[in-house]
Design an enzyme around this catalytic site. Structure first.
Site, PDB file in Angstrom:
ATOM      1  N   ASP A   1       0.870  -1.173   0.000  1.00 33.58           N
ATOM      2  CA  ASP A   1       0.000   0.000   0.000  1.00 33.58           C
ATOM      3  C   ASP A   1       0.910   1.227   0.000  1.00 33.58           C
ATOM      4  O   ASP A   1       1.570   1.516   1.006  1.00 33.58           O
ATOM      5  CB  ASP A   1      -0.880  -0.051   1.263  1.00 33.58           C
ATOM      6  CG  ASP A   1      -1.878   1.089   1.326  1.00 33.58           C
ATOM      7  OD1 ASP A   1      -1.647   2.117   0.666  1.00 33.58           O
ATOM      8  OD2 ASP A   1      -2.875   0.956   2.056  1.00 33.58           O
ATOM      9  N   HIS A   2       0.921   1.921  -1.100  1.00 36.09           N
ATOM     10  CA  HIS A   2       1.879   3.018  -1.246  1.00 36.09           C
ATOM     11  C   HIS A   2       1.545   4.203  -0.338  1.00 36.09           C
ATOM     12  O   HIS A   2       2.349   5.117  -0.171  1.00 36.09           O
ATOM     13  CB  HIS A   2       1.930   3.465  -2.706  1.00 36.09           C
ATOM     14  CG  HIS A   2       3.266   4.014  -3.118  1.00 36.09           C
ATOM     15  ND1 HIS A   2       4.243   4.369  -2.213  1.00 36.09           N
ATOM     16  CD2 HIS A   2       3.796   4.263  -4.335  1.00 36.09           C
ATOM     17  CE1 HIS A   2       5.305   4.819  -2.853  1.00 36.09           C
ATOM     18  NE2 HIS A   2       5.062   4.767  -4.141  1.00 36.09           N
ATOM     19  N   ARG A   3       0.376   4.180   0.275  1.00 36.36           N
ATOM     20  CA  ARG A   3       0.066   5.250   1.233  1.00 36.36           C
ATOM     21  C   ARG A   3       0.887   5.077   2.502  1.00 36.36           C
ATOM     22  O   ARG A   3       1.131   6.019   3.243  1.00 36.36           O
ATOM     23  CB  ARG A   3      -1.429   5.237   1.596  1.00 36.36           C
ATOM     24  CG  ARG A   3      -2.345   5.547   0.435  1.00 36.36           C
ATOM     25  CD  ARG A   3      -3.778   5.286   0.809  1.00 36.36           C
ATOM     26  NE  ARG A   3      -4.002   3.900   1.217  1.00 36.36           N
ATOM     27  CZ  ARG A   3      -5.161   3.427   1.669  1.00 36.36           C
ATOM     28  NH1 ARG A   3      -6.198   4.235   1.783  1.00 36.36           N
ATOM     29  NH2 ARG A   3      -5.288   2.163   1.999  1.00 36.36           N
TER      30      ARG A   3
END
Ligand code: CAO
Length: 585
Positions: free
Chosen positions: A557-559
């Site tokens: 999850d690039h967040r």
């Protein structure tokens, strides 16, 4: 004799902050035992909080809009008789004896019941156990299982039979599913035994006391059932969300594995967001809609935040959804191609008449697949995915694995080594062992390490969770994997086997292929995909040497995870897998 009971919100599953949407009593009201006091609504189900005893409401401690969780004070009740108090305490005790709810992380809670009796000062809040079907025993022989008290519903359709004649069932295993317009309800078995005769079929309408089936109890099960009579007779059936898009309850153990925690169930393997803030309208105001309304909204792809509610206090009712759909259909199609934007602005895939091109067959999706589909879509749409690929040199690890197989009871496959190594990596990089808070403002770092692995079963994909990875040896992990994989294939995973995952592994190595993009099992933040190892020529500085390379694919999850962190993850994982001596001790 008069006394006072403090009524508290019982265990309502995984929900911690659920809004009160309706108060059904006022101070001074006289209530009956089991009369609903107030209504809570998560985004998955509305839940009545019934009174644990007859009495007079003397102090109401909540108001509409308050957010409550387990143990929140609802009101005081006075004026009950000793008999009523004893009944309440007995019921509470019986509930407290119930086992953990069959519902999984996404499953809505059992119907709450009242709990704490000041007089006895006994905590009796374990109303989370599923109410069992009532059992009538005919002599020492079979039990006739009947529908227990299911609240105010008198004629509720049977929507699913979860067992067949001849099936062996465990105590508390769901036998049939009923669906009112508010919730689906499992009728669990009061005893372990064999189903000798089924008395219902799908579509039958039933109420309390209707015969479900006849069970021949397993040895010793009779005593058990007797012990639970109080709960079996009085408690309402466990309620679960009336939704196909969320894992609402344990699928039939005999036929299907539960998936609530699988990457839908996470597959759905991964646990899903558990606390649910009330949904909001575009202006930030919360909106309320019951499960039946939400179900209709989902069927039509309606974003409820865009619908105006005409019910009490702005509650959205089914008619509002219908009116919304009608109004939307009346609008001219948007976009140059005429494609109408669906909820969230995502254009739907247009329906096609495939039969015009050749013969077709329509086959219903298995329940687990439907649940997984919803979970996977949610994860895919919500989580900005990136996948980092790499190869790990497992030449020495494989040699070690093959030579060490005799020292473990369970078959020593690659999977337990991967789980152990991943556990070590996420200990070093704890953001991989976190979840994004619901408000997106923080991450929750977990001080434990449970790793799920995707298992391919005849009923679909499930993700059982290996617990306590940091504390276990590879041999112990091998035993856990074997037990969970076998149980998954038999469709007998328990809800607990599917909960609490921090990270998932999807290994397709036993099948083949090279690299893929696994979907993050939200709310986890990363998942490792493993493909089939193969011998490859690797330049060692002087020569090409044959090395066994294992393709790894880390989706994250690039967040929460940066690309650099993901690269560090696979580098460290590769190093650990390349030299088992670095960590096997
Ligand atoms: N490379 C080469 N061989 C591998 C391998 C790999 N990466 N992983 C496993 N193997 C081999 C095993 O060593 C075993 O070989 P032997 O029978 O010769 O010993 C064989 O493949 C079968 O292994 P397995 O699948 O029985 O055992 P496992 O512990 O590796 O995996 C499980 C268990 C449950 C993960 C697996 O059975 C499974 O279900 N995999 C599918 C997962 C899946 O569907 N993922 C996709 C999810 S997204 O849709």
């Amino acid at each position: 004799m008069a006394n006072t009971i403090e009524v508290k919100v019982p265990n309502i599953g995984d929900f911690e902050s659920v809004p009160v949407i309706e108060l059904l009593v006022a101070e001074g009201d006289t209530v009956e035992k089991d009369q609903a006091l107030m209504v809570l609504e998560s985004d998955k189900a509305t839940m009545d909080v019934p009174s644990p005893a007859a009495g007079k409401v003397t102090g109401l401690k909540v108001k509409v809009g308050d957010k409550v969780g387990e143990g929140s004070l609802v009101c005081s009740l006075s004026g009950q008789t000793d008999a009523a108090a004893d009944d309440a305490a007995a019921d509470a005790d019986a509930d407290a004896d119930s086992e953990a709810p069959a519902a999984q992380n996404d499953a809505p809670p059992s119907e709450p019941e009242g709990h704490e009796d000041e007089k006895t000062a006994e905590t009796a809040e374990s109303a989370d156990g599923p109410a069992r079907g009532s059992a009538r025993q005919t002599q020492a022989g079979p039990y006739t299982v009947t529908v227990p008290n299911i609240g105010d519903f008198e004629s509720v359709p049977v929507i699913e039979l979860l067992v067949a004649e001849g099936d062996t069932v465990a105590k508390d295993q769901a036998l049939v599913v009923l669906e009112s317009d508010k919730a689906t309800m499992d009728v669990p078995s009061p005893v372990a035994g064999t189903v000798t005769s089924l008395r219902l079929k799908v579509g039958d309408k039933v109420g309390e006391g209707a015969e479900v089936c006849v069970l021949t109890p397993a040895d010793g099960a009779g005593d058990d059932a007797d012990d639970d009579d109080g709960a079996a007779d009085d408690a309402p059936a466990q309620q679960t969300a009336a939704t196909e898009t969320q894992p609402a309850r344990e699928p039939p153990a005999a036929a299907k594995a539960p998936i609530a925690d699988t990457p839908e169930a996470q597959p759905s393997a991964g646990p899903q967001a558990k606390t649910t803030a009330p949904a909001t309208q575009p202006d930030g105001e919360p909106f309320y809609a019951g499960p039946a309304t939400r179900k209709v909204a989902r069927q039509f792809g309606v974003d409820l935040s865009k619908v105006s509610g005409s019910g009490a206090r702005g509650r959205i009712v089914i008619e509002d959804v219908q009116a919304y759909v009608k109004a939307e259909l009346a609008k001219p199609a948007a976009g140059s191609g005429g494609a109408r934007a669906a909820g969230g602005g995502i254009p739907p895939i247009p329906a096609q008449d495939y039969a015009q091109f050749g013969p077709v067959e329509t086959k219903a999706l298995a329940r687990i697949r439907k649940l997984s589909a919803a979970h996977l879509s949610r994860s895919w749409l919500n989580v900005p995915h990136v996948t980092q690929h790499d190869d790990a040199d497992i030449t020495e690890l494989e040699a070690f694995r093959k030579s060490a197989g005799d020292y473990t009871e369970a078959k020593l496959t690659l999977l337990p080594f991967l789980i152990k190594a991943v556990g070590l990596v996420i200990k070093r990089y704890p953001e991989f062992n976190s979840s994004l808070a619901a408000d997106g403002e923080s991450i929750v770092l977990k001080g434990y390490c449970n790793i799920g692995f995707a298992a391919d079963t005849p009923n679909g994909l499930v993700v059982p969770v290996v617990k306590d990875v940091w504390a276990k040896s590879v041999g112990e992990l091998a035993a856990d994997c074997a037990r969970l994989a076998n149980t998954a294939r038999d469709g007998k995973l328990k809800p607990d086997d599917l909960r609490g995952g921090c990270f998932s592994i999807s290994s397709l190595g036993g099948i083949g292929g090279k690299y893929f993009t696994p979907i993050v099992n939200a709310p986890e933040v990363a998942i490792l995909g493993v493909s089939r190892s193969s011998l490859q020529p690797v330049w060692d500085g002087a020569n090409f040497a044959p090395r066994l390379l294992l393709p790894l694919s880390l989706s994250y999850d690039h967040r929460v995870i940066d690309g650099a962190a993901a690269a560090r993850f696979v580098v460290l994982l590769g190093a650990l897998l390349a030299d088992v001596r670095r960590w096997v001790l």
